[in-house]
Design an enzyme around this catalytic site. Structure first.
Site, PDB file in Angstrom:
ATOM      1  N   ASP A  10       0.733  -1.293  -0.009  1.00  0.00           N
ATOM      2  CA  ASP A  10       0.033   0.021  -0.044  1.00  0.00           C
ATOM      3  C   ASP A  10       0.795   1.098  -0.040  1.00  0.00           C
ATOM      4  O   ASP A  10       1.840   1.328   0.347  1.00  0.00           O
ATOM      5  CB  ASP A  10      -0.731   0.040   1.280  1.00  0.00           C
ATOM      6  CG  ASP A  10      -1.896   1.227   1.259  1.00  0.00           C
ATOM      7  OD1 ASP A  10      -2.844   1.217   0.420  1.00  0.00           O
ATOM      8  OD2 ASP A  10      -1.851   1.950   2.165  1.00  0.00           O
ATOM      9  N   SER A  11       0.445   2.130  -0.395  1.00  0.00           N
ATOM     10  CA  SER A  11       1.058   3.544  -0.318  1.00  0.00           C
ATOM     11  C   SER A  11       1.259   4.051   1.020  1.00  0.00           C
ATOM     12  O   SER A  11       2.268   4.757   1.292  1.00  0.00           O
ATOM     13  CB  SER A  11       0.280   4.657  -1.010  1.00  0.00           C
ATOM     14  OG  SER A  11      -1.114   4.743  -0.372  1.00  0.00           O
ATOM     15  N   CYS A  73      -3.350  -0.885  -2.251  1.00  0.00           N
ATOM     16  CA  CYS A  73      -3.697   0.468  -2.635  1.00  0.00           C
ATOM     17  C   CYS A  73      -4.670   0.703  -3.731  1.00  0.00           C
ATOM     18  O   CYS A  73      -4.430   0.438  -4.723  1.00  0.00           O
ATOM     19  CB  CYS A  73      -2.371   1.068  -3.044  1.00  0.00           C
ATOM     20  SG  CYS A  73      -2.370   2.889  -3.715  1.00  0.00           S
ATOM     21  N   GLU A 152      -3.533   9.320   8.086  1.00  0.00           N
ATOM     22  CA  GLU A 152      -1.847   8.898   8.306  1.00  0.00           C
ATOM     23  C   GLU A 152      -1.601   9.834   9.576  1.00  0.00           C
ATOM     24  O   GLU A 152      -0.620   9.457  10.441  1.00  0.00           O
ATOM     25  CB  GLU A 152      -1.151   9.357   7.214  1.00  0.00           C
ATOM     26  CG  GLU A 152      -1.415   8.564   5.830  1.00  0.00           C
ATOM     27  CD  GLU A 152      -0.460   7.316   5.887  1.00  0.00           C
ATOM     28  OE1 GLU A 152       0.527   7.487   6.796  1.00  0.00           O
ATOM     29  OE2 GLU A 152      -0.975   6.297   5.193  1.00  0.00           O
ATOM     30  N   CYS A 184     -10.840   3.432  -1.055  1.00  0.00           N
ATOM     31  CA  CYS A 184      -9.387   3.573  -0.778  1.00  0.00           C
ATOM     32  C   CYS A 184      -9.292   2.786   0.691  1.00  0.00           C
ATOM     33  O   CYS A 184     -10.097   3.012   1.731  1.00  0.00           O
ATOM     34  CB  CYS A 184      -9.154   5.205  -0.194  1.00  0.00           C
ATOM     35  SG  CYS A 184      -7.522   5.531   0.411  1.00  0.00           S
ATOM     36  N   HIS A 186      -7.509   3.538   3.242  1.00  0.00           N
ATOM     37  CA  HIS A 186      -7.429   4.515   4.587  1.00  0.00           C
ATOM     38  C   HIS A 186      -8.804   4.636   4.937  1.00  0.00           C
ATOM     39  O   HIS A 186      -9.041   4.841   6.026  1.00  0.00           O
ATOM     40  CB  HIS A 186      -6.810   5.742   4.472  1.00  0.00           C
ATOM     41  CG  HIS A 186      -5.210   5.633   3.883  1.00  0.00           C
ATOM     42  ND1 HIS A 186      -4.723   5.036   3.194  1.00  0.00           N
ATOM     43  CD2 HIS A 186      -4.355   5.982   4.878  1.00  0.00           C
ATOM     44  CE1 HIS A 186      -3.491   5.071   3.363  1.00  0.00           C
ATOM     45  NE2 HIS A 186      -3.141   5.645   4.428  1.00  0.00           N
TER      46      HIS A 186
END
Length: 268
Positions: A10-11, A73, A152, A184, A186
């Protein structure tokens, strides 16, 4: 049987929401996770840059002796999946297919909202995947670029996050959607905030569960499941500060990450 680990990329730390589901669905499997935390987010990057970063990340995972890769991702899945599948000789899965299947199964009125990074939304990948499953479904898509940095930074339940959610998700007022696909990795960490913004009448779809089930089916079909003779081993790598990754990642997994090794991803 094949006791090599599964690689997940993942990013940032968001892909741990997918790892959590893989742990649940495939409890015997070893996992190697790489989060490209030095270069997050991917959503505003060019197509060529996303492909470059994805291929570097898969090369790193291949160096760890993995037997399959999950591009957790969404931006990488939407833009780079086919390129990666052509370059490597292990099964490579994205998260778009699983998310689309889950959303199509969930909607009752055939009106689905999709949120994601700018890269994911601009690619149209979810809309195409949904249309392939049911071309009578109407989709409404909205990028929410602030969500990734908010998560994040651990601010997913803050007032700032709610204000951003209200601003972005007001786009869906009047569309009549009964399902909202969180495109996404996240975004599931913002479920409480997103729920407050859209209300209880809209189903929220996390692609992670269906993606883990598709991975399980793939391993079964290829007869490469782990034999379960030893307890599973989980290893974590990041391209930036490992201590920060451990702190935030532990909240994503809801279990303690004891070590996250920093790597120089540019070597790959």
């Amino acid at each position: 049987m094949d006791n090599r680990p599964i690689g997940v990329f993942d990013s940032g730390v968001g892909g741990l929401t997918v790892v959590k589901e893989i742990m649940k669905q495939l409890p015997a499997e070893d996992i190697v996770y790489f989060g490209d935390t030095a270069r997050v987010p991917y959503g505003t990057r060019s197509r060529d840059t996303v492909i470059k970063f994805t291929l570097q990340s898969v090369r790193f995972l291949m160096s760890q002796g993995i037997k399959a890769v999950v591009l957790a991702c969404n931006t990488a899945s939407a833009i780079s999946l086919e390129v990666a599948q052509q370059q490597f000789d292990v099964p490579i899965l994205g998260v778009v297919e699983g998310g689309a299947i889950a959303a199509v199964h969930a909607t009752k009125n055939k009106r689905i909202g999709v949120i994601g990074t700018e890269g994911t939304i601009n690619s149209g990948a979810y809309e195409r995947a949904i249309k392939l499953l049911d071309d009578s479904i109407e989709t409404f898509a909205r990028p929410c670029p602030l969500f990734v940095p908010l998560v994040e930074e651990g601010l997913q339940d803050s007032e700032i996050a709610y204000m951003a959610a209200r601003e972005y998700l007001s786009f869906f007022e009047g569309t009549g959607i009964d399902t909202l696909l969180m495109g996404c990795t996240h975004y599931p960490l913002m479920t409480n905030t997103i729920r407050k913004a859209v209300g209880t009448g809209v189903k929220l779809i996390n692609p992670a569960e269906k993606t883990a089930l598709i991975l399980k089916r793939t391993l079964l079909q290829r007869d490469i499941l782990n034999d379960g003779a030893k307890p599973p081993r989980y290893r974590y790598f990041a391209s930036d500060d490992g201590e920060r990754f451990k702190k935030i990642g532990s909240s994503f997994l809801e279990c303690h990450i004891s070590c996250a090794s920093k790597i120089d991803i540019e070597r790959y």
